[in-house]
Design an enzyme around this catalytic site. Structure first.
Site: not given
Ligand code: A2P
Length: 342
Positions: A128, A241
């Protein structure tokens, strides 16, 4: 052509995004099967007017599927992916199990969709943080030729799955009620804290997560000797994120050209108005398909360097969206089938 689609790990955080994205993006499906562990077999899940009964994942089920999206962890992928491919089912795998296998394309469609033409049944979805980092870094590499970079990640709890997000929620609630904050999932309290550890430590002092950024970035961008040094940090954020990046390039950098390169790249937007306090933040990018780049400036430590900040939804571009985009691209290329063995 409409496909028989399976989701392995359908009850998980990424799995639920798969269900939503496949429907919202009108992926050509004639059937959708939800697969998870034996614990979930028989449970029902709904999406809009659709109700599904979750089934246990078995090697046999893949005989009845054309494509399966896996997000149930590396060991489940190792156990079932070979059987799935053998049964003629194309797999897009969100785990790390096959990412560095030279015969498996590792793809961010905006960057290296061309690698899909070599697939032999399995396509790996990147880590990710790597996928989100590259959405900002790759357009700059195209312009100035990347030499190396350093980065610090600020990784949301969604990256640890449902349990990570639930632990953050529980701890915040306990704290607000003045109760003892219990730590059950992470090695330390995550609420109001930062954990400078994502995944296991290796002998060289880096974590596995930090090396994924190095190895996967090299593979996706086709830059075998590019170097990077990364510190990955788990932060008390639910699902997006953020990554602070300092990159050095072979060619002289120009800020306006850098901005233009970001603006022109699909799947990413420039949000960089420091005077108005405008920059990407994880709350604003949660639930958003596009990643955001901001804080773009000339780096004071590297010659030909740029410093910048990238934010993206971990469950979307960092996982489910990228995997669904891979499946869509394969469909477009008429390659959503396991090729006959040579
Ligand atoms: P289950 O809910 O039945 O445990 P997350 O990473 O968000 O926690 O999700 C993990 C996903 O992986 C869940 O859907 C979980 O299903 C699934 N999973 C865990 N163990 C297995 C297994 N042995 N076989 C298939 N799926 C599994």
């Amino acid at each position: 052509m409409a496909y028989r689609v399976g989701i392995v790990g359908a009850t998980g955080a990424v799995g639920q995004e798969f269900i939503r994205l496949l429907h919202e993006r009108n992926f050509p499906m004639q059937e959708l099967r939800l697969l998870a562990s034996a614990r979930s077999a028989g449970k029902t899940m709904t999406y809009g007017e659709h109700t599904f009964t979750v089934e246990e994942t078995t090697p046999e089920v893949f005989r009845e599927l054309d494509v399966a999206l896996f997000s149930a962890g590396g060991s489940i992928s190792e156990k079932f992916v070979p059987a799935a491919v053998e049964a003629g089912c194309v797999v897009v795998d969100n785990s790390s199990a096959f990412r560095m296998d030279p015969s498996v394309p590792l793809v961010v469609p905006e960057i290296n969709a061309h690698a899909l033409s070599e697939h032999t049944g399995v396509i790996a979805n990147p880590n990710c943080s790597t996928a989100i980092t590259l959405m900002g870094l790759y357009p700059l590499h195209q312009k100035f030729k990347l030499r190396r970079f350093t980065a610090a990640t600020y990784q949301a709890t969604s990256g640890s799955g449902v349990e990570g997000m639930e632990e953050l929620q529980r701890q915040v609630e306990s704290y607000a009620k003045g109760e003892t904050v219990k730590t059950e999932f992470y090695p330390h309290q995550i609420a109001f804290n930062l954990l400078p550890q994502v995944d296991q430590f290796l002998d060289n002092g880096y974590t596995k997560e930090e090396l994924k950024m190095l190895n996967e970035s090299r593979k996706i961008m086709g830059l075998g000797d590019m170097a990077c040094s990364v510190t990955c940090v788990r932060v008390p954020v639910f699902r997006a994120h953020s990554i602070a990046i300092n990159a050095e390039f072979f060619e002289p950098v120009d800020l306006e050209e850098a901005r233009q390169a970001i603006r022109e790249f699909p799947g990413v937007e420039l949000l960089d108005e420091p005077a108005q306090a405008q920059y990407p933040m994880p709350l604003d990018y949660s639930g958003k398909n596009d990643c955001g780049v901001g804080r773009l400036r000339k780096d004071m430590a590297f010659d030909n360097g740029l410093a910048f900040w990238v934010v993206g939804d971990q469950l979307l571009k960092g996982a489910a969206l990228n995997a669904v985009q891979i499946a869509e691209k394969l469909h477009e290329m008429d390659m959503l089938r396991v090729p006959a063995k040579a």
